[in-house]
Design a protein around this motif. Structure first.
Motif, PDB file in Angstrom:
ATOM      1  N   UNK A   1       0.843  -1.226   0.084  1.00 43.81           N
ATOM      2  CA  UNK A   1      -0.170  -0.149  -0.081  1.00 43.81           C
ATOM      3  C   UNK A   1       0.973   1.278   0.074  1.00 43.81           C
ATOM      4  N   UNK A   2       2.116   1.126   0.340  1.00 47.69           N
ATOM      5  CA  UNK A   2       3.185   2.261   0.194  1.00 47.69           C
ATOM      6  C   UNK A   2       4.472   1.747   0.044  1.00 47.69           C
ATOM      7  N   UNK A   3       5.577   2.814  -0.209  1.00 49.36           N
ATOM      8  CA  UNK A   3       6.794   2.239  -0.106  1.00 49.36           C
ATOM      9  C   UNK A   3       7.818   3.161   0.470  1.00 49.36           C
TER      10      UNK A   3
ATOM     11  N   UNK B   1       3.388  -2.903 -10.298  1.00 49.98           N
ATOM     12  CA  UNK B   1       3.382  -3.322 -11.735  1.00 49.98           C
ATOM     13  C   UNK B   1       2.316  -4.778 -11.456  1.00 49.98           C
ATOM     14  N   UNK B   2       2.105  -5.247 -10.458  1.00 49.72           N
ATOM     15  CA  UNK B   2       1.280  -6.318 -10.644  1.00 49.72           C
ATOM     16  C   UNK B   2      -0.134  -6.211 -10.433  1.00 49.72           C
ATOM     17  N   UNK B   3      -0.683  -5.092  -9.936  1.00 52.88           N
ATOM     18  CA  UNK B   3      -2.070  -4.791 -10.039  1.00 52.88           C
ATOM     19  C   UNK B   3      -2.346  -3.082 -10.442  1.00 52.88           C
ATOM     20  N   UNK B   4      -1.118  -2.662 -10.652  1.00 53.59           N
ATOM     21  CA  UNK B   4      -1.550  -1.003 -11.283  1.00 53.59           C
ATOM     22  C   UNK B   4      -1.871  -0.049 -10.192  1.00 53.59           C
ATOM     23  N   UNK B   5      -1.892  -0.653  -8.698  1.00 54.06           N
ATOM     24  CA  UNK B   5      -2.205   0.275  -7.712  1.00 54.06           C
ATOM     25  C   UNK B   5      -1.341   1.294  -7.550  1.00 54.06           C
ATOM     26  N   UNK B   6      -1.689   2.494  -7.178  1.00 54.62           N
ATOM     27  CA  UNK B   6      -0.835   3.626  -6.924  1.00 54.62           C
ATOM     28  C   UNK B   6      -0.666   3.874  -5.597  1.00 54.62           C
ATOM     29  N   UNK B   7       0.728   3.793  -5.156  1.00 56.18           N
ATOM     30  CA  UNK B   7       0.845   3.686  -3.614  1.00 56.18           C
ATOM     31  C   UNK B   7       1.847   4.990  -3.335  1.00 56.18           C
ATOM     32  N   UNK B   8       1.834   5.612  -2.255  1.00 60.24           N
ATOM     33  CA  UNK B   8       2.520   6.820  -1.871  1.00 60.24           C
ATOM     34  C   UNK B   8       3.932   6.277  -1.550  1.00 60.24           C
ATOM     35  N   UNK B   9       4.871   7.132  -1.614  1.00 61.99           N
ATOM     36  CA  UNK B   9       6.380   6.895  -1.367  1.00 61.99           C
ATOM     37  C   UNK B   9       6.568   7.867  -0.115  1.00 61.99           C
ATOM     38  N   UNK B  10       7.068   7.046   0.854  1.00 60.76           N
ATOM     39  CA  UNK B  10       7.545   7.855   2.174  1.00 60.76           C
ATOM     40  C   UNK B  10       8.885   7.785   2.627  1.00 60.76           C
ATOM     41  N   UNK B  11       9.435   8.717   3.052  1.00 58.90           N
ATOM     42  CA  UNK B  11      10.785   8.487   3.721  1.00 58.90           C
ATOM     43  C   UNK B  11      10.414   8.183   5.119  1.00 58.90           C
TER      44      UNK B  11
ATOM     45  N   UNK C   1      16.744   1.285   6.016  1.00 55.39           N
ATOM     46  CA  UNK C   1      18.313   1.305   6.361  1.00 55.39           C
ATOM     47  C   UNK C   1      18.901   1.210   4.996  1.00 55.39           C
ATOM     48  N   UNK C   2      19.569   2.452   4.943  1.00 57.15           N
ATOM     49  CA  UNK C   2      20.399   2.741   3.473  1.00 57.15           C
ATOM     50  C   UNK C   2      21.182   1.542   3.034  1.00 57.15           C
ATOM     51  N   UNK C   3      22.118   0.876   3.928  1.00 60.92           N
ATOM     52  CA  UNK C   3      22.935  -0.040   3.170  1.00 60.92           C
ATOM     53  C   UNK C   3      22.515  -1.437   3.343  1.00 60.92           C
ATOM     54  N   UNK C   4      21.309  -1.775   3.456  1.00 58.55           N
ATOM     55  CA  UNK C   4      20.875  -3.004   3.478  1.00 58.55           C
ATOM     56  C   UNK C   4      19.908  -3.073   2.258  1.00 58.55           C
ATOM     57  N   UNK C   5      19.982  -3.896   1.215  1.00 63.39           N
ATOM     58  CA  UNK C   5      19.059  -4.304   0.301  1.00 63.39           C
ATOM     59  C   UNK C   5      19.433  -3.145  -0.736  1.00 63.39           C
ATOM     60  N   UNK C   6      18.327  -2.310  -1.323  1.00 64.37           N
ATOM     61  CA  UNK C   6      18.560  -1.122  -1.877  1.00 64.37           C
ATOM     62  C   UNK C   6      18.170  -0.015  -1.042  1.00 64.37           C
ATOM     63  N   UNK C   7      17.860  -0.025   0.142  1.00 62.40           N
ATOM     64  CA  UNK C   7      17.591   1.218   0.701  1.00 62.40           C
ATOM     65  C   UNK C   7      16.256   1.568   0.748  1.00 62.40           C
ATOM     66  N   UNK C   8      15.290   0.877  -0.042  1.00 63.17           N
ATOM     67  CA  UNK C   8      14.054   1.039  -0.211  1.00 63.17           C
ATOM     68  C   UNK C   8      13.178  -0.222   0.076  1.00 63.17           C
ATOM     69  N   UNK C   9      12.067  -0.059   0.504  1.00 62.36           N
ATOM     70  CA  UNK C   9      11.262  -1.278   1.182  1.00 62.36           C
ATOM     71  C   UNK C   9       9.964  -0.975   0.563  1.00 62.36           C
ATOM     72  N   UNK C  10       9.353  -2.143   0.017  1.00 65.73           N
ATOM     73  CA  UNK C  10       7.867  -2.473  -0.010  1.00 65.73           C
ATOM     74  C   UNK C  10       6.988  -2.720   0.959  1.00 65.73           C
ATOM     75  N   UNK C  11       5.976  -1.836   1.286  1.00 67.23           N
ATOM     76  CA  UNK C  11       5.390  -1.883   2.409  1.00 67.23           C
ATOM     77  C   UNK C  11       4.147  -2.700   2.454  1.00 67.23           C
ATOM     78  N   UNK C  12       3.785  -3.645   3.388  1.00 74.75           N
ATOM     79  CA  UNK C  12       2.698  -4.970   3.175  1.00 74.75           C
ATOM     80  C   UNK C  12       2.297  -4.748   4.722  1.00 74.75           C
ATOM     81  N   UNK C  13       1.390  -3.571   4.919  1.00 75.51           N
ATOM     82  CA  UNK C  13       1.039  -3.610   6.428  1.00 75.51           C
ATOM     83  C   UNK C  13       0.339  -4.850   7.109  1.00 75.51           C
ATOM     84  N   UNK C  14      -0.744  -5.586   6.591  1.00 73.22           N
ATOM     85  CA  UNK C  14      -1.274  -6.438   6.837  1.00 73.22           C
ATOM     86  C   UNK C  14      -0.225  -7.759   6.991  1.00 73.22           C
TER      87      UNK C  14
END
Length: 820
Positions: free
Chosen positions: A261-263, A318-328, A333-346
């Motif tokens: 629902x957000x990133x 890209x899976x369902x076309x849903x538009x999700x807000x980006x948050x900082x 954490x910057x230096x793990x993975x890409x520094x960005x996380x997809x958020x799945x609250x449930x």
RNA sequence: GCUCCAGUGGCGGAAUAGGUAGACGCGUUGGACUUAAAAUCCAAUUAGGCUCACCCCUAGUGCCAGUUCAAGUCUGGCCUGGAGCACCA
């Protein structure tokens, strides 16, 4: 005439012995020998000033192993050296105006004396001292080999900074957000620093842990955790507002993509300015400023309520076309993975908390929860279009395969391990041998110009920069390529660089042309037994494994793991807590040497606990060990004129003689096995005592002493004790007229048959409970044993009127009668 | 939260491959030697019971089950302590 005094006075001979051992180099190791090699190694000490009991324990364990292996026919390498670069020397310079080199030399000289006093059988001709030019020349050379092969690089990045030590730190040196050395809080600083590419070896460092059968599970697990492999997917999300911009995200839960629902991006995310809409700019900047001010400890605290700020832009799922807000948000954490996380609250606790706080959407995509609370357990996919009804574990790969087909994702393995930051803004370390030339750029110092020596003209009182920068002679140099004026790299190397290869240097310590000769290093390595503290489970042991693997790939070595067997000894405690100066519960080894002698210290430190466990030091325990050695001494003193060094055991022995001979064999067998099996010195020492008690038992009947039998026991005891009580046994051996040193004698052979009694006690059980016992021959017939058992006085009543269901006979042990 | 290790007398700890639980030591108590002390030597020391002398009986290795003739040891589930990792997506 008596030569051995009637009482044990170690002070009268221990120090004299040390002198002659050192002078005659009786523990020198030669490379050419027909014997099989054995490499016994202790983690080398930092020359802090004086030995502490942890050192004593560590080196005694290794020394006993070395001596045991020597007596068992091995050509033993047992070296020692000094991990002598590092901050304490520099701090001494700051506080007392001492020269770090002189301060270090003085400490080494004193501690070397203590190590000898402890009776270590070290070959000092192979001593390695990391702060000496003849050593750090090769540390620098090895750095250049790594550099030339792309394994050392310099980059600008946010790094750990300790204000107190005024230097950067590797990730491994940050413990709970604090500096490993001084405990002060660590902050992040953006600096250009040198790194080693340990991450290139993440996979093999992890895999090869399985090969290390001689390592404890605890250390291996710690390394596994630290390397932190996780399998998942890399997914790319297009940014709605900016054409051509994509945000890649690593996830271990691709099965939940329909619940995004957000990133979230880390506050330090490089593209964050681009991703911020004009109306959000002010709020985002403010948020980032605040995030910067937080210390690592505050930021990493899991209790802290997560905070964040919307950037005003969106991604398209890209899976369902849903538009999700980006948050900082600073939970990314910057230096793990890409520094960005997809958020799945449930289906993620952190996302759930965050979404709840900021009122963001929550979509259930895995069934099994109550639809209100976060659900992270397995389940079946719902609200996930064509994947509905699939088990989530199965959906993980199916969804990534789909993303791969569609071109916006792929499988990805992520490691937690980061590259090793090795540059330090301090003086007392090996200078990094790099020159910066305006024309030629970054230039490695040629081999012929090594070592790059530390300057002497430095002012240690400067604050906020490395003392090395105060030198008028160091930084300015000429370019090795074009000869134009150039600047030296002024950072020095992390001391863990020096300690990552010292065990290799011992194989060829005096080589002035090479770090080590390949033939010699391949002959002696890997280390057969490494002994040291658990505190290096990750740091030193991981770095050394990396070095070994990297140097093997460079063709310098032929093996890929440095330490075949690892023993991590427990701490030395006093009154239940770790010895420390602040608690005032330290024990000074010198004082123990003075009052009781080194043999007592050695015996005691091995006695009460198995090596891997913590050891509680007690004054009564020391006293007890001293008494035991005195008790042993008196035996030799009393019978010195009757002891035959090569006794002949006669054929016809009486019962007592037979018993003592048997006890001698049992002792040899048990002590040998216990040393070979995990170095259980505590039970070895129990057996010393039992055996000594047996000998005292034997001599009670003064008129019936067979001096061959007694000599056999006493000479055996002397040899069995010799790896531990090194001085006393040598003194007695010499005074009894033994040839050479007792430490050059062959270990004793045991005969299992002779260690066995002809008669043993059988236990008679009724339904598994012991009810009676009887003596019988070892080879007695099964039926006869049952008969004997049934007729035991106390057994008869139990059998009366009962039905015997079953009888179990265990040879040499018991007869169990099952009744109903 | 995840991972690993450990739990046995007053204490440190023993107990090959499931087979006499508590080796050995520390401490404690008693005794011998001594004018006395130190040192040394000897004995007792899991708890409870008994005609507590000899024997003997019962319980007992963190807790609850299970497997087995037999469990400190093996299996499952907990509890406690220690260590490591951890907003790691």
């Amino acid at each position: 005439m008596s030569i051995l005094k009637s009482e044990y006075y170690p002070q009268e001979f221990e120090e004299k012995r040390v002198e002659s051992w050192v002078k005659n180099k009786i523990f020198k190791t030669f490379d050419d020998s027909d014997k099989p090699k054995y490499y016994a190694l202790s983690m080398f000490p930092y020359p802090s000033g004086k030995l502490h009991m942890g050192h004593v324990r560590n080196y005694t364990i290794t020394d006993v192993i070395a001596r045991f292996k020597r007596m068992n026919g091995f050509n033993v390498l047992h070296p020692m050296g000094w991990d002598s670069f590092g901050l304490p020397a520099e701090n001494a310079a700051i506080e007392r105006g001492a020269d770090p080199a002189e301060w270090t030399d003085k400490n080494i000289a004193y501690m070397k004396g203590q190590l000898n006093r402890l009776g270590l059988s070290v070959d000092w001709d192979r001593e390695a001292t990391t702060c000496k030019k003849d050593y750090y020349k090769w540390t620098q050379w090895l750095f250049l080999q790594l550099y030339k092969n792309g394994l050392a690089y310099k980059k600008m990045s946010p790094v750990n900074w300790c204000e107190n030590c005024a230097t950067v730190l590797a990730n491994e040196q940050v413990i709970d957000g604090k500096c490993w050395r001084c405990d002060s809080p660590v902050t992040k600083k953006n600096l250009s620093q040198w790194f080693l590419k340990i991450t290139d070896y993440a996979e093999v460092l992890l895999e090869d842990l399985d090969k290390l059968e001689g390592w404890g599970d605890n250390v291996k697990t710690m390394q596994r955790n630290w390397i932190g492999k996780s399998k998942g997917a890399m997914l790319k999300f297009k940014v709605k507002e900016i054409e051509g911009l994509e945000i890649p995200v690593f996830t271990t839960r691709p099965d939940t993509v329909y619940g995004i629902t957000y990133l979230v991006v880390a506050p330090e995310y490089p593209d964050i300015e681009k991703l911020t809409s004009p109306e959000n700019k002010k709020a985002v900047e403010e948020y980032r400023e605040n995030a910067k001010k937080l210390s690592e400890i505050e930021r990493l605290s899991t209790e802290r309520i997560k905070t964040g700020v919307p950037l005003g832009t969106h991604i398209i799922n890209p899976f369902n076309g849903r538009v999700c807000p980006i948050w900082a948000a600073d939970y990314a954490i910057l230096d793990y993975g890409t520094g960005a996380v997809m958020a799945v609250p449930m289906h993620d606790e952190r996302d759930f908390d965050f979404a709840t706080k900021y009122n963001l959407d929550k979509i259930t995509v895995i069934s099994g929860g109550d639809g209100k609370n976060c659900y992270t357990e397995p389940g079946v996919l719902v609200n996930s279009e064509q994947f509905n009804g699939m088990k989530n574990e199965e959906a993980k790969s199916k969804i990534v395969e789909y993303a791969k087909e569609q071109g916006f994702g792929d499988f990805k393995t992520q490691f937690r391990l980061r590259d090793w930051l090795i540059s330090r803004q301090r003086y007392w370390g090996a200078p990094i041998p790099i020159v910066y030339c305006e024309k030629c750029g970054m230039v490695p110092v040629p081999d012929s110009d090594l070592p790059v020596c530390l300057p002497k003209d430095v002012d240690f009182s400067v604050k906020g920069k490395s003392p090395i920068l105060t030198s008028k002679t160091f930084e300015d140099t000429t370019c090795p390529v074009c000869g134009a004026p150039a600047k030296r790299e002024c950072d020095t190397m992390d001391t863990f660089m020096c300690s990552s290869w010292y065990y290799l240097r011992y194989s060829d310590a005096r080589n002035t042309n090479k770090a080590f000769d390949k033939k010699l290093v391949d002959k002696w390595l890997p280390v057969d037994q490494y002994v040291g503290g658990i505190e290096h489970a990750i740091l030193h042991l991981l770095y050394s494994r990396f070095f070994t693997k990297a140097l093997k790939n460079l063709g310098l070595l032929s093996f890929d793991e440095p330490f075949k067997n690892l023993l991590t000894q427990g701490m030395v405690l006093k009154d239940g807590s770790k010895m420390s100066k602040s608690k005032g519960n330290t024990v000074d080894p010198d004082e123990i040497f003075r009052n009781y002698g080194a043999d007592t210290a050695r015996l005691f430190i091995l006695s009460d606990s198995p090596p891997a466990r913590d050891f509680d030091w007690s004054d009564a325990g020391v006293e007890g060990c001293y008494k035991f050695l005195s008790r042993v001494w008196r035996l030799y003193s009393k019978y010195q004129d009757n002891i035959k060094l090569e006794p002949q055991i006669p054929q016809n022995l009486n019962k007592n003689d037979e018993k003592l001979v048997r006890e001698t064999y049992i002792s040899i067998q048990k002590i040998t096995n216990d040393i070979e099996n995990e170095f259980q010195f505590n039970t070895v020492i129990s057996r010393y005592r039992e055996f000594t008690n047996e000998i005292y038992d034997y001599i009670k009947d003064e008129n019936n002493i067979n001096y061959d039998v007694l000599s056999f026991a006493l000479v055996s005891l002397l040899k069995l004790l010799s790896p531990v009580a090194v001085f006393m046994t040598e003194e007695i051996w010499e005074k009894l007229g033994g040839k050479g040193s007792i430490h050059e004698q062959a270990w004793l052979k045991f005969d299992e048959k002779k260690a066995q009694a002809s008669e043993v006690t059988f236990v008679v059980q009724i339904n598994g409970k012991v009810r009676d016992k009887f003596e019988a021959g070892v080879d007695e017939d099964k039926e006869a044993l049952i008969e004997r058992a049934k007729n035991c006085e106390r057994i008869i009543p139990y059998l009366d009127g009962k039905e015997i269901v079953k009888i179990i006979v265990v040879p040499k042990k018991l007869v169990n009668i099952v009744v109903k």
